[in-house]
Design a protein around this motif. Structure first.
Motif, mmCIF file in Angstrom:
data_model
loop_
_atom_site.group_PDB
_atom_site.id
_atom_site.type_symbol
_atom_site.label_atom_id
_atom_site.label_comp_id
_atom_site.label_asym_id
_atom_site.label_seq_id
_atom_site.Cartn_x
_atom_site.Cartn_y
_atom_site.Cartn_z
ATOM 1 N N ARG A 28 0.835 -1.209 0.000
ATOM 2 C CA ARG A 28 0.000 0.000 0.000
ATOM 3 C C ARG A 28 0.867 1.256 0.000
ATOM 4 O O ARG A 28 0.565 2.226 -0.695
ATOM 5 N N GLN A 29 1.950 1.229 0.756
ATOM 6 C CA GLN A 29 2.827 2.396 0.817
ATOM 7 C C GLN A 29 3.512 2.649 -0.527
ATOM 8 O O GLN A 29 3.565 3.783 -1.006
ATOM 9 N N TRP A 30 4.008 1.603 -1.176
ATOM 10 C CA TRP A 30 4.652 1.773 -2.472
ATOM 11 C C TRP A 30 3.657 2.210 -3.542
ATOM 12 O O TRP A 30 3.986 2.986 -4.438
ATOM 13 N N ALA A 31 2.426 1.712 -3.461
ATOM 14 C CA ALA A 31 1.392 2.144 -4.409
ATOM 15 C C ALA A 31 1.081 3.620 -4.213
ATOM 16 O O ALA A 31 0.909 4.369 -5.185
ATOM 17 N N THR A 67 7.406 -7.898 -8.036
ATOM 18 C CA THR A 67 7.361 -8.407 -6.668
ATOM 19 C C THR A 67 6.091 -8.039 -5.911
ATOM 20 O O THR A 67 5.769 -8.686 -4.919
ATOM 21 N N MET A 68 5.393 -7.001 -6.352
ATOM 22 C CA MET A 68 4.206 -6.537 -5.633
ATOM 23 C C MET A 68 3.048 -6.323 -6.616
ATOM 24 O O MET A 68 3.030 -5.332 -7.332
ATOM 25 N N PRO A 69 2.078 -7.239 -6.647
ATOM 26 C CA PRO A 69 0.976 -7.127 -7.618
ATOM 27 C C PRO A 69 0.147 -5.846 -7.474
ATOM 28 O O PRO A 69 -0.283 -5.271 -8.469
ATOM 29 N N PHE A 70 -0.075 -5.392 -6.250
ATOM 30 C CA PHE A 70 -0.867 -4.174 -6.048
ATOM 31 C C PHE A 70 -0.118 -2.957 -6.588
ATOM 32 O O PHE A 70 -0.712 -2.073 -7.205
ATOM 33 N N VAL A 71 1.181 -2.917 -6.391
ATOM 34 C CA VAL A 71 1.999 -1.816 -6.910
ATOM 35 C C VAL A 71 2.059 -1.890 -8.434
ATOM 36 O O VAL A 71 2.054 -0.862 -9.111
ATOM 37 N N ASN A 72 2.089 -3.102 -8.982
ATOM 38 C CA ASN A 72 2.057 -3.258 -10.435
ATOM 39 C C ASN A 72 0.793 -2.628 -11.006
ATOM 40 O O ASN A 72 0.842 -1.851 -11.958
ATOM 41 N N ASP A 73 -0.347 -2.925 -10.398
ATOM 42 C CA ASP A 73 -1.629 -2.388 -10.866
ATOM 43 C C ASP A 73 -1.683 -0.863 -10.713
ATOM 44 O O ASP A 73 -2.005 -0.145 -11.653
ATOM 45 N N ILE A 124 -6.360 11.964 -4.522
ATOM 46 C CA ILE A 124 -7.393 10.954 -4.249
ATOM 47 C C ILE A 124 -6.836 9.548 -4.473
ATOM 48 O O ILE A 124 -7.047 8.643 -3.657
ATOM 49 N N ALA A 125 -6.101 9.360 -5.555
ATOM 50 C CA ALA A 125 -5.533 8.040 -5.858
ATOM 51 C C ALA A 125 -4.534 7.605 -4.794
ATOM 52 O O ALA A 125 -4.507 6.434 -4.398
ATOM 53 N N ALA A 126 -3.720 8.538 -4.311
ATOM 54 C CA ALA A 126 -2.744 8.201 -3.278
ATOM 55 C C ALA A 126 -3.442 7.792 -1.986
ATOM 56 O O ALA A 126 -3.033 6.816 -1.332
ATOM 57 N N ILE A 127 -4.501 8.486 -1.617
ATOM 58 C CA ILE A 127 -5.245 8.142 -0.407
ATOM 59 C C ILE A 127 -5.887 6.770 -0.547
ATOM 60 O O ILE A 127 -5.813 5.928 0.351
ATOM 61 N N ARG A 128 -6.510 6.521 -1.683
ATOM 62 C CA ARG A 128 -7.160 5.218 -1.907
ATOM 63 C C ARG A 128 -6.138 4.082 -1.918
ATOM 64 O O ARG A 128 -6.393 3.005 -1.375
ATOM 65 N N ALA A 129 -4.990 4.312 -2.547
ATOM 66 C CA ALA A 129 -3.955 3.273 -2.578
ATOM 67 C C ALA A 129 -3.446 2.981 -1.176
ATOM 68 O O ALA A 129 -3.198 1.826 -0.828
ATOM 69 N N GLY A 132 -5.574 0.634 0.501
ATOM 70 C CA GLY A 132 -5.606 -0.696 -0.093
ATOM 71 C C GLY A 132 -6.659 -0.869 -1.169
ATOM 72 O O GLY A 132 -6.940 -1.982 -1.592
ATOM 73 N N GLN A 133 -7.244 0.229 -1.644
ATOM 74 C CA GLN A 133 -8.260 0.162 -2.695
ATOM 75 C C GLN A 133 -7.626 0.427 -4.054
ATOM 76 O O GLN A 133 -6.789 1.316 -4.191
ATOM 77 N N ARG A 134 -8.059 -0.325 -5.033
ATOM 78 C CA ARG A 134 -7.584 -0.087 -6.399
ATOM 79 C C ARG A 134 -8.326 1.130 -6.951
ATOM 80 O O ARG A 134 -9.535 1.166 -6.961
ATOM 81 N N TYR A 135 -7.559 2.109 -7.422
ATOM 82 C CA TYR A 135 -8.157 3.350 -7.931
ATOM 83 C C TYR A 135 -7.991 3.403 -9.435
ATOM 84 O O TYR A 135 -6.926 3.064 -9.966
ATOM 85 N N ARG A 136 -9.024 3.826 -10.132
ATOM 86 C CA ARG A 136 -8.990 4.027 -11.576
ATOM 87 C C ARG A 136 -9.226 5.500 -11.867
ATOM 88 O O ARG A 136 -10.256 6.056 -11.486
#
Length: 145
Positions: A28-31, A67-73, A124-129, A132-136
């Motif tokens: 979450r932090q890296w995202a 190494t991190m799927p959430f950060v990849n997304d 907004i995207a940084a807060i959501r990430a 732990g929420q995926r932001y579009r």
């Protein structure tokens, strides 16, 4: 009459169990950094056409994508959005050049609106990430898939 201790059911916990699909705190932090790095990239490279805004998300995505799927997304999402913003600013710059400066009457207000929207959506995207929420991002060209 006494009840044997092994048959006593403990009271339910007041804390809910964390969902198993929630990304780790490090992910979450890296995202969040992937989204916020566009602000830093813009500050470091200057505001010239917004070219620096996609460098931070690009670097973080390239380093952490395997190494991190959430950060990849989220890194891809931040990169796509910032490339879209850079294309818009480049188009406004070309409009100003082609019209020998007269297009600045159109380019400046549009650029201001795009800049404010970019800033708001990035925060907004940084807060959501970080939650732990995926932001579009809205209005984004999905160039990196």
């Amino acid at each position: 009459m006494s009840v044997p201790p092994e048959s006593v059911v403990p009271p339910p916990s007041s804390e809910p169990a964390p969902p198993s699909d929630l990304p780790s705190a490090q992910e979450r932090q890296w995202a969040m950094f992937a989204h916020l790095s566009s602000l830093l990239g813009l500050l470091i490279t200057g505001h010239w056409l917004g070219w620096g805004c996609f460098l931070g998300p690009l670097i973080i995505w390239l380093v952490k994508k395997d190494t991190m799927p959430f950060v990849n997304d989220q890194g891809k999402e931040a990169l796509n959005f910032n490339i879209t913003v850079a294309i818009i600013f480049f188009a406004l710059f070309v409009l100003t050049l082609i019209t020998l400066g007269l297009g600045v009457v159109i380019a400046m207000p549009i650029g201001a609106v795009v800049f404010i929207a970019w800033l708001v959506f990035t925060i907004i995207a940084a807060i959501r990430a970080n939650e732990g929420q995926r932001y579009r991002y809205p209005y984004t060209l999905r160039l990196i898939g």
